[in-house]
Design a protein around this motif. Structure first.
Motif, PDB file in Angstrom:
ATOM      1  N   LEU A   4       0.849  -1.184   0.000  1.00 37.90           N
ATOM      2  CA  LEU A   4       0.000   0.000   0.000  1.00 37.90           C
ATOM      3  C   LEU A   4       0.887   1.238   0.000  1.00 37.90           C
ATOM      4  CD1 LEU A   4      -1.433   0.543   3.576  1.00 37.90           C
ATOM      5  CD2 LEU A   4      -0.020  -1.411   3.037  1.00 37.90           C
ATOM      6  N   ASN A   5       0.238   2.360  -0.144  1.00 36.10           N
ATOM      7  CA  ASN A   5       0.973   3.617  -0.135  1.00 36.10           C
ATOM      8  C   ASN A   5       0.673   4.339   1.176  1.00 36.10           C
ATOM      9  OD1 ASN A   5       1.321   6.582  -0.558  1.00 36.10           O
ATOM     10  ND2 ASN A   5       2.087   5.873  -2.539  1.00 36.10           N
ATOM     11  N   VAL A   6       1.726   4.590   1.951  1.00 33.25           N
ATOM     12  CA  VAL A   6       1.530   5.276   3.224  1.00 33.25           C
ATOM     13  C   VAL A   6       2.309   6.588   3.210  1.00 33.25           C
ATOM     14  CG1 VAL A   6       1.809   5.165   5.731  1.00 33.25           C
ATOM     15  CG2 VAL A   6       1.180   3.101   4.461  1.00 33.25           C
ATOM     16  N   ASN A   7       1.609   7.658   3.391  1.00 30.53           N
ATOM     17  CA  ASN A   7       2.223   8.999   3.401  1.00 30.53           C
ATOM     18  C   ASN A   7       3.098   9.225   2.168  1.00 30.53           C
ATOM     19  OD1 ASN A   7       0.966   9.418   5.854  1.00 30.53           O
ATOM     20  ND2 ASN A   7       2.740   8.754   7.041  1.00 30.53           N
ATOM     21  N   SER A  77       1.457  16.751   6.927  1.00 27.18           N
ATOM     22  CA  SER A  77       2.318  17.801   6.353  1.00 27.18           C
ATOM     23  C   SER A  77       3.746  17.422   6.704  1.00 27.18           C
ATOM     24  CB  SER A  77       1.989  19.176   6.946  1.00 27.18           C
ATOM     25  OG  SER A  77       2.448  19.247   8.281  1.00 27.18           O
ATOM     26  N   PRO A  78       4.698  17.909   5.941  1.00 23.02           N
ATOM     27  CA  PRO A  78       6.084  17.512   6.248  1.00 23.02           C
ATOM     28  C   PRO A  78       6.633  18.198   7.492  1.00 23.02           C
ATOM     29  CG  PRO A  78       6.002  18.939   4.310  1.00 23.02           C
ATOM     30  CD  PRO A  78       4.583  18.685   4.706  1.00 23.02           C
ATOM     31  N   GLN A  85      -2.767  21.981  12.002  1.00 22.81           N
ATOM     32  CA  GLN A  85      -1.687  21.840  12.984  1.00 22.81           C
ATOM     33  C   GLN A  85      -1.288  23.201  13.537  1.00 22.81           C
ATOM     34  OE1 GLN A  85       0.696  19.514  10.181  1.00 22.81           O
ATOM     35  NE2 GLN A  85       0.759  17.808  11.653  1.00 22.81           N
ATOM     36  N   LYS A  86      -1.250  24.181  12.638  1.00 25.65           N
ATOM     37  CA  LYS A  86      -0.908  25.535  13.095  1.00 25.65           C
ATOM     38  C   LYS A  86      -1.990  26.072  14.035  1.00 25.65           C
ATOM     39  CE  LYS A  86       0.211  27.356   8.961  1.00 25.65           C
ATOM     40  NZ  LYS A  86       0.766  28.293   7.976  1.00 25.65           N
TER      41      LYS A  86
ATOM     42  N   LYS B 216       2.723  17.303  19.947  1.00 25.06           N
ATOM     43  CA  LYS B 216       1.436  16.626  20.109  1.00 25.06           C
ATOM     44  C   LYS B 216       0.482  16.930  18.944  1.00 25.06           C
ATOM     45  CE  LYS B 216       1.614  15.852  25.095  1.00 25.06           C
ATOM     46  NZ  LYS B 216       1.110  16.225  26.442  1.00 25.06           N
ATOM     47  N   VAL B 217       0.955  17.651  17.936  1.00 24.60           N
ATOM     48  CA  VAL B 217       0.112  17.868  16.753  1.00 24.60           C
ATOM     49  C   VAL B 217       0.685  17.186  15.513  1.00 24.60           C
ATOM     50  CG1 VAL B 217      -0.689  20.088  17.663  1.00 24.60           C
ATOM     51  CG2 VAL B 217       1.157  20.047  15.982  1.00 24.60           C
ATOM     52  N   ASN B 218       1.819  16.524  15.662  1.00 21.92           N
ATOM     53  CA  ASN B 218       2.394  15.864  14.469  1.00 21.92           C
ATOM     54  C   ASN B 218       2.779  14.404  14.729  1.00 21.92           C
ATOM     55  OD1 ASN B 218       4.709  15.985  15.971  1.00 21.92           O
ATOM     56  ND2 ASN B 218       5.735  17.497  14.686  1.00 21.92           N
ATOM     57  N   GLY B 219       2.353  13.880  15.868  1.00 24.57           N
ATOM     58  CA  GLY B 219       2.597  12.466  16.151  1.00 24.57           C
ATOM     59  C   GLY B 219       3.961  12.166  16.736  1.00 24.57           C
TER      60      GLY B 219
END
Lengths: 150, 724
Positions: A4-7, A77-78, A85-86, B216-219
């Protein structure tokens, strides 16, 4: 071997087809941001995207992900730059943090479909993901912030 | 497998002290008054020493944070006090988690150094020592600058991470000073009156982002369940359906044949299956069939029968043995002379911590078998390390302890039975192991907040003032049942008799967020409300005129009255209820606004207002979130959470039958405000959830005229109350 393709990366996992995707991700691939909370689909801490749709990875057999594309919190996101997240940092959402990967992945699905959700739409979409620390209102605020900026 | 196990979870003391150029401030064990010692002393000290803070020549500052992090923000909140007095530039501060060495990193509590973070102790225990340490380090920096410039220290001041000579217009950054200075042979003494005034704080009381949130927001945050070790296998323990029964035998040969099974390990209270992958562990668990010893104390126990019948009988039986908890004044006389007497009984069910991370631990022995490394999330690193050593027959020094983030604690994780299991398994199989309890196991083998029955009586004198209070608590759990009955913290009642009538069920019980306060305050403040109604008075007016409130209680009631606009009539179908509580030195009052779906028996809390006197609030934004958490946790437990035991077996197994509050049930608004104080900080993590039970029950009465006497207020109980 199940491929499978993960990330964004092709991976092959040596596990039985009925292995929950959760354990394949966490322990076989060592992407431990996705969490085990209940193992029965009640809490949502294990939410990941399967072909863009948020699923409970503890209830998803690995076979179902064969050939599919999976995104986990590590792949959102990288560099933690996803608007959610922000926003999560700006609103200082996490407390213990254990459920937050699932919350963010579920929220990302929502914004993908509906960039400007109402509060009611947010609550109804997010209701399945438990947070024992009770950060729900901060999660709502973060999603509203991200949708405003997204 | 990659070894990500050491990320951010521990620090080697030696490497810290012997590290890069710069100033290292160490701390020594002993009777010395100051917390810090010099590097020279550290090198010669016969005592264990450790580092608290290091300033490097590149201006970076590393502070060791001693507070276990389970979501409350303490790992950030505690070192802020040190950084404040050091006058550090917070943007240059890095935090590292302290190792499990309470003699160095603990706070003093009841004659012993502890690192246990429970009872909202983190900030209130470390605040003053951290400030003193920061002030000492600052003094060293200022002295070094004064010597370099040849000026008197009193002419110098500091700005964040800079010493300033205003007279001559010179500046030296802390990093520059660290480049040439040495920590003096004897650290300068600092007294409390040299500390900053509240008005001079740059960090305390100002918003600072939590250290742990970005990961804690990126694992990336490492919980013990995330630890991976080379050659690691997986395990899960099965415990008896009747708690504390012991394993006798199991279908060993059959299970060993299953794919991936590595071993089966007998533990005192359970059987652990070990396999190469966790999915194989789960399959083996399913197949495992254990026979258990008979005669465990919990055998045959029926929690509902005990709570509905037995406890009331014990409370009524006057010859039953009672342990006095508080005897003040002459309660008999107060009742003999009473103008009126009120009486009511309250019940509450078992409660489960339900931390989102199922309990787990990772352990690895060295080849010689005389040293074990453990990775765990614990609220008490020091005692946990000791207990693990004790269980293995090792010295504490033979246990290398890695503290991880906790996916919730709530009082459950001061006892480390889970990591002890992991270590015993690792020793038995001679391989590194990650042991995870399934959610079902975590619940079946839970340590509960004990169920309790409370009988409360009050005497009113001729003037209608409360002159006597009798409070009898029945249950199995000693002080876990009565620790929340501290009326003097908010009311003045001259004659009191608080007593405990213990029983025993063989069910594991434990501190749970705020321990006995939630059930105790539910009884106290529901009962006060009932008396107010009996006296035809507004609940707040009754408290003010009949209960001799303390000044702190008056202040929080005044504030919450204003916040909630208490006197304003609510829309049809809505009503308010209020309650006061104290906990961990803080006093708080809360108001909730509810509605009731009468046909479904569902209570909905729409709004909550909380006023707290918590002394100096070190981090208002973190504190606010912690208190919001307490409100949601409280509503969850008061409306939904219920564990029961039948035939000695816990009847709930996962989140479908032990339900937690969800987003749709969360109040639309939660307002938190603090009384502005310049006094030592007190606990905040457990100030909110205790008041929710009575506030909701009192709002329910305001709305329906009916009373709720049994927590949680399940739909069935709500409908019963409405029909009563």
């Amino acid at each position: 071997m199940i491929e499978l393709n993960v990330n964004g990366k092709q991976v092959a996992i040596a596990a039985e087809p009925d292995t929950p995707l959760l354990w394949a991700i966490r322990e076989h691939l060592e992407l431990t941001g996705t969490k085990y909370g209940c193992g029965s689909g009640f809490c949502g801490a294990c939410a990941v995207h399967l072909n863009g749709k948020a699923v409970r990875s503890c209830q998803t057999p690995l076979a179902q992900a064969a050939g599919a594309s999976v995104t986990t919190i590590e792949g959102l996101s990288p560099d933690s730059s996803h608007p959610l997240q922000k926003a999560w940092i700006a609103e200082q959402v996490p407390q213990c943090g254990y459920c937050q990967s699932g919350q963010i992945m579920k929220a990302a699905e929502l914004l993908e479909r509906n960039p400007n959700p109402t509060r009611e739409e947010i609550v109804s979409h997010m209701n399945g993901i438990l947070c024992r620390c009770g950060t729900y209102n901060r999660i709502i605020a973060a999603i509203e912030r991200a949708s405003g900026e997204g | 497998m990659a070894d990500n196990a050491t990320i951010n979870t521990s620090i080697s003391r030696r490497s810290f002290l012997g590290g890069a150029a710069g100033l290292t401030f160490a701390v020594a064990v002993g009777p010395g008054r100051g917390w810090l010692i010099s590097a020279a002393e550290a090198k010669t000290a016969v005592h264990e020493i450790g580092a608290w803070v290091r300033i490097a020549s590149d201006d970076s500052i590393t502070i060791i944070t001693p507070a276990a992090e389970m979501g409350q923000g303490s790992m950030t909140g505690v070192p802020i006090a040190l950084a404040e007095e050091l006058d550090a530039d917070w943007s240059k501060v890095t935090l590292e988690m302290a190792p499990a060495e309470p003699e160095i990193y603990g706070y003093m509590n009841r004659g012993r150094k502890r690192m246990q973070i429970a009872g909202s102790r983190a900030v209130r225990s470390y605040f003053q020592p951290m400030r003193l340490a920061g002030a000492q380090a600052r003094k060293v920096l200022v002295q070094a600058a004064a010597e370099r410039w040849g000026v008197d220290v009193t002419t110098l001041t500091t700005e964040p991470s800079v010493v300033v000579d205003k007279v001559n217009g010179r500046r030296l950054s802390y990093g520059e000073i660290a480049g040439f200075a040495e920590v003096p042979a004897a650290m300068p003494a600092v007294t409390a009156d040299e500390l900053k005034k509240k008005s001079d704080f740059r960090l305390i009381g100002k918003p600072v982002d939590r250290h742990d949130i970005p990961e804690k927001v990126n694992g990336a945050a490492v919980f013990s369940i995330d630890v991976q070790l080379p050659g690691m296998v997986y395990a899960s323990t099965v415990h008896a359906p009747v708690q504390l029964a012991e394993p006798e035998g199991w279908n060993d040969a059959e299970v060993r044949k299953l794919k991936g099974v590595v071993d089966i390990v007998k533990l005192e209270r359970g059987v652990a299956v070990v396999a190469d992958t966790f999915e194989h562990v789960l399959a083996a668990r399913q197949a495992l069939n254990v026979s258990w010893t008979r005669g465990a104390a919990a055998e045959g126990f029926d929690s509902e029968r005990a709570l509905s019948e037995d406890y009331a009988a014990i409370a009524e039986r006057h010859e039953a043995t009672a342990t006095p908890v508080n005897v003040t004044g002459d309660v008999e006389a107060a009742f003999v002379n009473a103008a009126r007497v009120y009486k009511a009984n309250f019940r509450s069910d078992y409660g489960y911590h339900a931390q989102m991370e199922p309990l787990n631990g990772v352990a690895r022995f060295n080849e010689a078998g005389d040293q074990v490394e453990v990775w765990e999330g614990t609220q008490a690193p020091g005692s946990s390390r000791e207990k693990i050593a004790e269980a293995l027959g090792l010295q504490t020094s033979q246990v290398i302890h890695h503290q991880c983030y906790m996916g919730g604690g709530f009082g459950r994780r001061t006892v480390t039975d889970y990591t002890i299991e992991a270590a015993l398994i690792a020793r038995s199989i001679k391989r590194p192991v990650k042991m995870i309890w399934t959610r079902e196991e975590d619940l079946a083998y839970a340590m509960f907040r004990p169920q309790s029955y409370q009988c409360v009586e009050a005497a009113l004198d001729e003037a209608g003032k409360i002159s006597g209070w009798r409070h009898c608590v029945v249950g199995d759990g000693q002080n876990l049942l009565t620790a929340g009955i501290k009326l003097d913290e908010y009311y003045g009642i001259p004659n009191q008799l608080v007593e405990l009538r213990g029983t025993s069920h063989g069910i594991r019980v434990k501190h749970w967020r705020a321990v006995a306060h939630p059930p105790n305050i539910f009884a106290i403040e529901s009962f006060v409300d009932e008396m107010a109604a009996g006296e035809n008075m507004d609940p707040l007016a009754f408290r003010r005129s009949r209960l001799a409130m303390t000044p702190r209680a008056q202040a929080v009631f005044d504030l919450v009255e204003r916040m909630s606009d208490w006197g304003r009539t609510r829309p049809e179908g809505r009503a308010l209820g209020l309650s006061v509580t104290e906990r961990s030195g803080s006093v708080g009052a809360g108001v909730v606004e509810i509605s009731v779906d009468r046909s479904r028996g569902k209570i909905r809390v729409h709004k909550a207002w909380v006023a707290v006197d918590g002394g100096i609030i070190v981090q208002p934004e973190m504190a606010r979130r912690n208190i919001e958490s307490g409100v949601v946790f409280g509503i969850s437990s008061v409306l939904k959470e219920r564990a029961t035991v039948k035939e000695g077996t816990v009847m709930q197994s996962n989140f479908h039958d032990y339900q937690l509050l969800r987003m749709v049930e969360t109040p639309e608004e939660i307002h938190v405000e603090f009384i502005d104080r310049d006094s030592a900080p007190t606990g905040l993590g457990e100030i909110a959830n205790p008041f929710i039970g009575a506030a909701v029950a009192n709002a329910f009465h305001a709305l329906t005229g009916k009373r709720l006497y049994h927590m949680p207020f399940t739909p069935e109980r709500v409908r019963q109350a409405l029909e009563a």
